[in-house]
Design a protein around this motif. Structure first.
Motif, PDB file in Angstrom:
ATOM      1  N   ASP A  98       0.862  -1.306   0.056  1.00 44.63           N
ATOM      2  CA  ASP A  98      -0.056   0.029   0.056  1.00 44.63           C
ATOM      3  C   ASP A  98       0.826   1.178   0.022  1.00 44.63           C
ATOM      4  OD1 ASP A  98      -1.656   2.171   0.470  1.00 44.63           O
ATOM      5  OD2 ASP A  98      -2.907   0.928   1.814  1.00 44.63           O
ATOM      6  N   LYS A 398      -2.680  -3.493   8.286  1.00 48.36           N
ATOM      7  CA  LYS A 398      -2.603  -3.662   7.034  1.00 48.36           C
ATOM      8  C   LYS A 398      -1.407  -4.449   6.716  1.00 48.36           C
ATOM      9  CE  LYS A 398      -5.488   0.081   5.182  1.00 48.36           C
ATOM     10  NZ  LYS A 398      -5.420   1.324   4.462  1.00 48.36           N
ATOM     11  N   ASP A 657      -9.590  -6.989   2.329  1.00 47.00           N
ATOM     12  CA  ASP A 657      -8.995  -6.464   1.290  1.00 47.00           C
ATOM     13  C   ASP A 657      -8.197  -7.528   0.669  1.00 47.00           C
ATOM     14  OD1 ASP A 657      -9.728  -4.303   2.623  1.00 47.00           O
ATOM     15  OD2 ASP A 657      -7.869  -3.518   2.836  1.00 47.00           O
ATOM     16  N   ILE A 659      -5.062  -7.912  -2.469  1.00 49.47           N
ATOM     17  CA  ILE A 659      -3.889  -7.440  -3.254  1.00 49.47           C
ATOM     18  C   ILE A 659      -4.046  -7.972  -4.681  1.00 49.47           C
ATOM     19  CG2 ILE A 659      -1.507  -6.823  -3.309  1.00 49.47           C
ATOM     20  CD1 ILE A 659      -1.746  -6.687  -0.111  1.00 49.47           C
ATOM     21  N   ARG A 683      -4.275  -2.806  -4.333  1.00 50.08           N
ATOM     22  CA  ARG A 683      -5.089  -3.172  -3.012  1.00 50.08           C
ATOM     23  C   ARG A 683      -6.343  -2.800  -3.083  1.00 50.08           C
ATOM     24  NH1 ARG A 683      -2.948  -4.034   2.417  1.00 50.08           N
ATOM     25  NH2 ARG A 683      -4.913  -3.872   3.952  1.00 50.08           N
TER      26      ARG A 683
END
Length: 738
Positions: A98, A398, A657, A659, A683
């Protein structure tokens, strides 16, 4: 009327000239008047005064001419000073994939640095990590040049600021280090010689530095300790001048690594004299010297030896002037004369407590807090900003990776009556190297679990083993507690002695008796969650085969325990992904996914070839379904950009989330090419049942490779691959035409 027009034209022209005079231009943004000030100051300095300007992390103010002090410091994942915010270690925050988060983190780091009187940070570390034995592994971002570039550029932009905020009162000068290829040393030994082809240098190790210049205009560069193809990096004019400056366009400050100027002669035996060493370093654009704890004496190369070399004509004064000019440009660009105490501390204060001796890594880390910085009057307010702690927690959340889950996680907070928290990293501070010795706070895993369950469960604790000096009684105590508990959370990994600068390994198993502890706890038959807090990939194949759930945090910073507890009890859905390959054992080192295609299939006696976990891997508490990849055009010219598209659906019951990763392979090439290379990622957040279409660009830059001294593309077929990691990929073909 004509007179009026003339007067209007005249004053408009004057105003335009005034605006142009005030406009900041150049790689180091300065106005015309500011550049004139640099030259004026330079003309007024004595030879000795000029030399003092080249001292980094050492008093470099000039009271006679009111030239401010520029203080350097370490800011790898937080400022190395008491009471600062400690964010996830570099390898950890890169696992968030990120860049926007990374830039916000480094923006806060810069703000805290300036509040503490630090103006120049020796970070980020842009090495492409390929050897898990290397002690500095945790300082890097990953094994892929593209990913390291994206994370590195974001970190630099946060430190330095963008646009009008660039080098303002809340930003610092970033340093791209270590230039270059220190992350692939022979035998995995820090500072060892590096012997690689120019092709590998340009395709693997140089791209993050190229991006640092072209995309972020990084302010400074620090050469590496080692020799590169026989030439010490500190006097390597090919890499520093021909490539970094002339080809990439770097026009910032060069700073030596600690004591490395002297060691060009004394350890690498590449020069015959101090004068030759100094001249070659200045010719290579190493403008300032870091010689931590060295007094103003003969061991400080840019001290008395430099002055003597200029006086006797062995070093041209122009080389000295060029170096001083860079320092002055940054002091003015940073507006250091506007600080509360611009001249810093007296040199005599440092001299009193300094021994004229070489300083090893341990001493450097422990003493670096005692810097020359002069904090602003509001520094405590800046450091204690609750928003900084909230960002540290967001970053930890994260960055946390779920490697395995056989339906054990997440727990319900009232599911178990007794929870055993076991391990040498369960209830102690683990921040990683280049960290503050006095963080504002640190939440251990044990503390995080206790806070999460409250009165719903009893938390039992045993250390299980010391990493450095294990005792048999510790193991027995841990097994007894595990048998008493309903479930075990086992927290293992590294400490600050098993992974750090100048501490390499010839084994990548969990250090000490931790594997023995792991197997003993699993043997109790109780459900086990393995939590890893560490700084290099560990050989955890046995754990993968026998432990039902594995969480990997690397070093997660001050909010470690909170983020891990949230993941264990379902308040957080882990979303990080590995930025490196996890080899099965040290025999697979160096390990990286983007290898060249071998000439013959490989066979391994008694084992299999595959890694324990591949690059880009990480799972979730939900499931994601990937559609069929599509291209905006089936073919492209080198001047065009094509978009690779794919739909991703959250088919599970919780939000999460993901990726999305894009890889390319050149199907037929005049030179052997890697089996795949990361060329894009994104992401995304998806609610249950939600679908998003992801579009990632492919340009000629994505398809080029280095051949015969230049970057080229060749027409032909390319395989486009999209998926959740470097192995589970769906493909489509792209044609590059003339």
């Amino acid at each position: 009327m004509r007179l009026f027009q003339f007067i209007l034209f005249f004053f408009t022209g004057l105003q335009l000239l005034k605006v142009q005079a005030q406009e900041k231009t150049g790689y180091i943004p300065l106005t015309k008047q500011e550049r004139q000030k640099v030259e004026l100051l330079l003309s007024k300095m004595t030879l000795e005064e000029k030399a003092h300007q080249l001292a980094s992390f050492y008093p470099n103010a000039n009271k006679r001419l009111n030239i401010p002090h520029m203080q350097a410091g370490e800011c790898l994942h937080g400022v190395v000073a008491a009471g600062t915010t400690s964010f996830p270690q570099a390898i950890s925050i890169a696992s968030s994939w990120d860049p926007s988060l990374v830039e916000r983190v480094s923006t806060v780091i810069a703000k805290e640095a300036r509040a503490l009187g630090i103006h120049h940070c020796y970070t980020p570390m842009l090495g492409v990590l390929r050897d898990a034995r290397w002690g500095r592994f945790e300082e890097g971002y990953g094994e892929d040049a593209y990913l390291v570039s994206k994370i590195g550029v974001a970190f630099i932009n946060g430190l330095q600021g963008r646009g009008k905020n660039r080098f303002d009162k809340d930003h610092v000068v970033a340093t791209a280090k270590h230039f270059v290829a220190d992350s692939e040393p022979l035998l995995g030994a820090n500072g060892a010689a590096v012997e690689i082809s120019l092709r590998s240098l340009h395709e693997v190790h140089l791209p993050p530095f190229r991006a640092a210049v072209e995309e972020a205009q990084v302010g400074s560069v620090m050469p590496a300790h080692h020799t590169l193809n026989g030439v010490p990096c500190h006097i390597n004019t090919y890499t520093l001048n021909d490539v970094f400056r002339k080809e990439y366009g770097f026009d910032g400050l060069g700073v030596s690594d600690n004591n490395d100027l002297r060691w060009v002669q004394d350890r690498l035996f590449a020069t015959e004299s101090r004068e030759e060493t100094i001249r070659k370093a200045l010719e290579a654009g190493v403008h300032t010297e870091l010689a931590f704890k060295q007094t103003w004496a003969d061991k400080r190369m840019y001290g008395p030896p430099l002055v003597a070399a200029v006086k006797n004509g062995k070093v041209p004064v122009k080389l000295l002037d060029d170096a001083v000019r860079k320092v002055l440009e940054f002091k003015i660009a940073l507006h250091l004369d506007e600080e509360e105490n611009p001249l810093g501390k007296e040199m005599t204060e440092l001299q009193k407590g300094t021994k004229d001796a070489d300083v090893n890594a341990d001493v450097f880390f422990s003493q670096i807090d005692g810097s020359l910085s002069s904090p602003r009057s509001n520094y405590k307010t800046v450091l204690n900003n609750p928003a900084h702690d909230a960002l540290a927690l967001e970053a930890a959340r994260k960055s946390l990776i779920l490697l395995k889950n056989n339906n054990l996680l997440p727990f319900k907070k009232s599911q178990f009556k007794k929870i055993a928290v076991i391990g040498p990293n369960a209830d102690t501070i683990r921040l990683g190297t280049y960290s503050t010795q006095q963080p504002k706070h640190f939440i251990t895993v044990k503390q995080g679990i206790e806070t999460a369950v409250g009165k719903n469960a009893q938390v039992l604790y045993a250390k299980g083993t010391d990493i450095q000096h294990p005792k048999d009684t510790q193991l027995a105590e841990a097994v007894a507690i595990a048998k008493e508990a309903d479930v075990c959370i086992l927290v293992l990994g590294d400490d600050d002695k098993t992974v750090m600068e100048n501490v390499d390994r010839d084994d990548i198993t969990l250090p000490g008796d931790q594997d023995k502890l792991l197997q003993a706890i699993v043997a109790t038959g109780k459900p086990v969650v393995l939590v890893l807090l560490h700084g290099r990939p560990a050989a955890i194949q046995w754990a993968k085969d026998h432990v039902p759930a594995i969480l990997d945090g690397w070093f997660l910073g001050q909010e470690t325990g909170t983020a891990i507890a949230e993941a264990i009890f379902g308040d957080l859905n882990p979303s990080g992904k590995l930025t490196v390959t996890y080899p099965r054992n040290v025999g697979q080192v160096p390990a990286f996914y983007n290898t060249l295609i071998p000439g013959r299939p490989r066979m391994m006696w008694g084992t299999t070839e595959g890694a324990t976990y591949p690059f880009g891997y990480g799972i979730s508490y939900t499931q994601f379904k990937y559609g069929v990849p599509k291209l905006s055009k089936a073919s492209m010219k080198a001047s065009e950009t094509v978009f690779a598209e794919i739909e991703v659906t959250n088919t599970g019951k919780v939000a999460g989330d993901e990726i999305v990763q894009l890889y390319l392979r050149d199907d037929i090439s005049s030179l052997a090419r890697p089996i795949k290379e990361l060329k894009g990622f994104k992401r995304i957040s998806l609610r249950p049942g939600e679908t998003q279409k992801i579009s990632l660009p492919i340009s000629s830059r994505s398809l080029e490779f280095w051949k015969d001294g230049k970057w080229i593309t060749e027409p032909g077929s390319f395989t486009v691959m999209m998926g959740p990691n470097s192995e589970e990929l769906k493909t489509i073909k792209l044609e590059l035409t003339q």
